[in-house]
Design a protein around this motif. Structure first.
Motif, PDB file in Angstrom:
ATOM      1  N   TYR A   1     -33.661 -31.083 -85.382  1.00 31.35           N
ATOM      2  CA  TYR A   1     -32.626 -30.094 -85.681  1.00 31.35           C
ATOM      3  C   TYR A   1     -31.232 -30.605 -85.315  1.00 31.35           C
ATOM      4  O   TYR A   1     -30.244 -30.270 -85.978  1.00 31.35           O
ATOM      5  CB  TYR A   1     -32.924 -28.790 -84.961  1.00 31.35           C
ATOM      6  N   THR A   2     -31.123 -31.408 -84.270  1.00 31.59           N
ATOM      7  CA  THR A   2     -29.823 -31.968 -83.913  1.00 31.59           C
ATOM      8  C   THR A   2     -29.317 -32.879 -85.026  1.00 31.59           C
ATOM      9  O   THR A   2     -28.131 -32.827 -85.391  1.00 31.59           O
ATOM     10  CB  THR A   2     -29.904 -32.756 -82.594  1.00 31.59           C
ATOM     11  N   ARG A   3     -30.189 -33.697 -85.591  1.00 26.95           N
ATOM     12  CA  ARG A   3     -29.774 -34.563 -86.696  1.00 26.95           C
ATOM     13  C   ARG A   3     -29.302 -33.719 -87.887  1.00 26.95           C
ATOM     14  O   ARG A   3     -28.276 -34.026 -88.495  1.00 26.95           O
ATOM     15  CB  ARG A   3     -30.920 -35.473 -87.129  1.00 26.95           C
ATOM     16  N   LEU A   4     -30.049 -32.683 -88.229  1.00 27.25           N
ATOM     17  CA  LEU A   4     -29.658 -31.819 -89.343  1.00 27.25           C
ATOM     18  C   LEU A   4     -28.286 -31.214 -89.108  1.00 27.25           C
ATOM     19  O   LEU A   4     -27.410 -31.255 -89.987  1.00 27.25           O
ATOM     20  CB  LEU A   4     -30.701 -30.712 -89.524  1.00 27.25           C
ATOM     21  N   VAL A   5     -28.075 -30.635 -87.936  1.00 22.95           N
ATOM     22  CA  VAL A   5     -26.802 -29.965 -87.652  1.00 22.95           C
ATOM     23  C   VAL A   5     -25.650 -30.965 -87.661  1.00 22.95           C
ATOM     24  O   VAL A   5     -24.568 -30.687 -88.198  1.00 22.95           O
ATOM     25  CB  VAL A   5     -26.888 -29.208 -86.310  1.00 22.95           C
ATOM     26  N   GLU A   6     -25.859 -32.141 -87.093  1.00 31.43           N
ATOM     27  CA  GLU A   6     -24.805 -33.160 -87.086  1.00 31.43           C
ATOM     28  C   GLU A   6     -24.460 -33.601 -88.501  1.00 31.43           C
ATOM     29  O   GLU A   6     -23.282 -33.812 -88.839  1.00 31.43           O
ATOM     30  CB  GLU A   6     -25.230 -34.360 -86.243  1.00 31.43           C
ATOM     31  N   ASP A   7     -25.464 -33.749 -89.365  1.00 26.37           N
ATOM     32  CA  ASP A   7     -25.201 -34.144 -90.746  1.00 26.37           C
ATOM     33  C   ASP A   7     -24.503 -33.028 -91.529  1.00 26.37           C
ATOM     34  O   ASP A   7     -23.650 -33.291 -92.389  1.00 26.37           O
ATOM     35  CB  ASP A   7     -26.500 -34.537 -91.447  1.00 26.37           C
ATOM     36  N   LEU A   8     -24.827 -31.778 -91.223  1.00 25.93           N
ATOM     37  CA  LEU A   8     -24.184 -30.651 -91.908  1.00 25.93           C
ATOM     38  C   LEU A   8     -22.707 -30.538 -91.556  1.00 25.93           C
ATOM     39  O   LEU A   8     -21.909 -30.059 -92.362  1.00 25.93           O
ATOM     40  CB  LEU A   8     -24.893 -29.345 -91.545  1.00 25.93           C
ATOM     41  N   LYS A   9     -22.326 -30.967 -90.365  1.00 26.87           N
ATOM     42  CA  LYS A   9     -20.924 -30.866 -89.961  1.00 26.87           C
ATOM     43  C   LYS A   9     -19.999 -31.554 -90.953  1.00 26.87           C
ATOM     44  O   LYS A   9     -18.876 -31.101 -91.200  1.00 26.87           O
ATOM     45  CB  LYS A   9     -20.729 -31.494 -88.580  1.00 26.87           C
ATOM     46  N   LYS A  10     -20.453 -32.647 -91.526  1.00 23.49           N
ATOM     47  CA  LYS A  10     -19.595 -33.475 -92.378  1.00 23.49           C
ATOM     48  C   LYS A  10     -19.660 -33.083 -93.847  1.00 23.49           C
ATOM     49  O   LYS A  10     -19.122 -33.777 -94.693  1.00 23.49           O
ATOM     50  CB  LYS A  10     -19.980 -34.943 -92.198  1.00 23.49           C
ATOM     51  N   THR A  11     -20.320 -31.979 -94.163  1.00 21.68           N
ATOM     52  CA  THR A  11     -20.387 -31.490 -95.541  1.00 21.68           C
ATOM     53  C   THR A  11     -19.358 -30.387 -95.760  1.00 21.68           C
ATOM     54  O   THR A  11     -18.668 -29.962 -94.834  1.00 21.68           O
ATOM     55  CB  THR A  11     -21.788 -30.936 -95.849  1.00 21.68           C
ATOM     56  N   SER A  12     -19.282 -29.907 -96.989  1.00 20.15           N
ATOM     57  CA  SER A  12     -18.379 -28.799 -97.314  1.00 20.15           C
ATOM     58  C   SER A  12     -19.010 -27.441 -97.042  1.00 20.15           C
ATOM     59  O   SER A  12     -18.433 -26.402 -97.373  1.00 20.15           O
ATOM     60  CB  SER A  12     -17.958 -28.890 -98.788  1.00 20.15           C
ATOM     61  N   THR A  13     -20.187 -27.416 -96.424  1.00 22.23           N
ATOM     62  CA  THR A  13     -20.904 -26.170 -96.150  1.00 22.23           C
ATOM     63  C   THR A  13     -20.445 -25.570 -94.821  1.00 22.23           C
ATOM     64  O   THR A  13     -20.387 -26.263 -93.810  1.00 22.23           O
ATOM     65  CB  THR A  13     -22.412 -26.432 -96.096  1.00 22.23           C
ATOM     66  N   THR A  14     -20.162 -24.285 -94.846  1.00 14.85           N
ATOM     67  CA  THR A  14     -19.761 -23.584 -93.630  1.00 14.85           C
ATOM     68  C   THR A  14     -20.735 -22.474 -93.242  1.00 14.85           C
ATOM     69  O   THR A  14     -20.831 -22.118 -92.073  1.00 14.85           O
ATOM     70  CB  THR A  14     -18.356 -22.971 -93.789  1.00 14.85           C
ATOM     71  N   ARG A  15     -21.441 -21.921 -94.224  1.00 14.61           N
ATOM     72  CA  ARG A  15     -22.374 -20.822 -93.973  1.00 14.61           C
ATOM     73  C   ARG A  15     -23.710 -21.136 -94.628  1.00 14.61           C
ATOM     74  O   ARG A  15     -23.753 -21.650 -95.747  1.00 14.61           O
ATOM     75  CB  ARG A  15     -21.807 -19.493 -94.502  1.00 14.61           C
ATOM     76  N   LEU A  16     -24.793 -20.800 -93.927  1.00 14.37           N
ATOM     77  CA  LEU A  16     -26.125 -21.145 -94.412  1.00 14.37           C
ATOM     78  C   LEU A  16     -27.128 -20.044 -94.100  1.00 14.37           C
ATOM     79  O   LEU A  16     -26.952 -19.269 -93.162  1.00 14.37           O
ATOM     80  CB  LEU A  16     -26.625 -22.447 -93.763  1.00 14.37           C
TER      81      LEU A  16
END
Length: 456
Positions: A117-132
């Motif tokens: 889950y840490t890898r997923l969250v870290e990778d999401l930080k650098k995307t244009s996604t803010t809400r999931l």
């Protein structure tokens, strides 16, 4: 609940692109977006007198868009993204028994869950996604950990502890009593713990939940005024299975609706998603009965074009949903889909819409007027469309720079992609949607807080 930090108003300067309306972009070149108390106070060409002294971060030359909303993602499946769609050897069992269920079973190990889950969250930080809107697993501790990591990172999210009390595998199924008692404990522990991360009731889908389980989940959703998420009409085998388990004479949607898991009655005009809402992923093959019920209930379709085309081989009838007034947003459906990037999902939605039109509407007749998603339409679905999940009460939703919306903003730097010719703002946005990745996200704000700033 974590105490919200009070900060004074501030602004960001740049060129803005958003879609307050479904059919067109609105651009503001070299304007300032003002944040006050985590919300948009206004988008201005010139700052009003009362904001003249606020701090303004300068992103001149860059394009700023609303944060994007991913309405359907399986957090535990991120580890095997990109696998299982193109095998050159016989697959024992199916995609679920080879990949999804074994990987999801690993989240009983909290150490493994933290790493994944840490890898997923870290990778999401650098995307244009803010809400999931996440599916987790049946495991309460790992689900709570995912919520904690998302909150620490600054995301706004709904997270669901998955319920399965039948038709699963050993190690990934609870008894009815266990799944409900663990769900109640999870809700008690997380409902008010975080500022922008919330629980969502999550029966995996009808074949994995007994009637007793579904009835208890519907009661919890009603009593605690929680949204619901699940899958609907994803493929033909699934639909046939549901009819065998339920009633062949009923539409699939009734299997949720009769237990209070399909949203409240559709809110009146102007109520902005008031009442309980249900997020239904895929919705590729709705019967007329499904379509009719969706039109009556407060349902939002999580359209997942990438996984739909790879899985069922068909697009959902998105234009038909929209014309009927049924809400639609976009989902990556990782790992049914293989990319976290919402701009890729937008492109897939446009392509899927064109394919659906060609084979189901046009049918070889060149005189039929085009009726498929445009770039502006897809951008709307990725931002304000999916943002409807966060509407209700005093909130209009998310995904727009209109006054009162959450201050969710992504700064896109298109310098890496620029050529040597002048381009319109529309063309710059089009190219970013087509080609951008994490290298082009310069900064990201969620609910007024900077949660990612790219290193120079």
């Amino acid at each position: 609940m974590a105490q919200k930090e009070k900060t004074g108003p501030f602004g960001i300067r740049g060129t803005f692109a958003h879609t307050p309306q479904f059919d067109k972009f609105e651009f503001v070149e070299e304007g300032v977006l003002v944040c006050e108390d985590g919300k948009v106070a206004g988008l201005f060409k010139e700052l009003p007198d009362n904001y003249r002294s606020i701090p303004v971060t300068d992103y001149s030359g860059k394009i700023i868009i609303p944060g994007m909303c991913d309405l359907h993602i399986h957090a535990p499946q991120y580890s095997f993204r990109g696998l299982g769609k193109n095998r050159d050897e016989p697959l024992k069992g199916n995609w679920f028994t080879r990949y999804a269920f074994p990987d999801e079973s690993r989240y009983s190990d909290l150490g493994y869950a933290r790493k994944a889950y840490t890898r997923l969250v870290e990778d999401l930080k650098k995307t244009s996604t803010t809400r999931l809107c996440f599916f987790a697993t049946i495991h309460r501790p790992a689900t709570e950990l995912l919520m904690e990591l998302l909150d620490e990172a600054g995301f706004a999210a709904y997270v669901g502890k998955v319920n399965m009390d039948r038709n699963s595998v050993e190690g990934l199924m609870e008894t009815t009593e266990e799944t409900i008692s663990e769900t109640i404990r999870w809700l008690d522990e997380t409902a008010d713990r975080y500022e922008n991360v919330r629980p969502i009731i999550t029966p995996r889908y009808t074949p994995s939940c007994t009637d007793q389980c579904s009835a208890a989940l519907g009661k919890l959703a009603a009593e605690r005024k929680l949204p619901v998420q699940s899958h609907l009409c994803e493929d033909l085998d699934e639909i046939e299975w549901v009819h065998k388990l339920s009633s062949a004479s009923e539409p699939y949607a009734r299997a949720y609706d009769k237990f209070g898991l399909f949203g409240s009655d559709k809110p009146a005009a102007g109520q902005c998603g008031a009442g309980q809402i249900a997020v239904m992923a895929h919705c590729v093959f709705p019967s007329e009965g499904d379509f009719e019920l969706m039109g009556k209930r407060n349902v939002i379709v999580a359209h997942c074009p990438q996984s739909n085309l790879w899985g069922s081989g068909m697009s959902a009838p998105v234009m038909r949903y929209l014309k009927a007034g049924i809400k639609v947003g976009l989902g990556t459906d990782v790992a049914g889909g293989f990319s976290l990037l919402m701009n890729r999902t937008m492109l897939d939605a446009i392509a899927a819409s064109r394919i659906y039109f060609a084979f189901n509407v046009q049918k070889g007749d060149p005189r039929v007027a085009p009726d498929y998603l445009s770039l502006a339409n897809a951008f709307y679905l990725a931002t304000k469309g999916g943002g409807a999940l966060w509407g209700g009460g005093n909130s209009p939703g998310a995904g727009s720079f209109e006054k009162g919306y959450p201050f969710d903003a992504v700064v896109w730097d298109d310098s890496r992609l620029a050529d040597y010719n002048p381009r319109t703002l529309y063309e710059r946005v089009e190219r970013l949607v087509s080609l951008s990745d994490d290298r082009d996200v310069a900064a990201k704000y969620i609910a007024g807080k900077p949660m990612y700033i790219r290193e120079a």
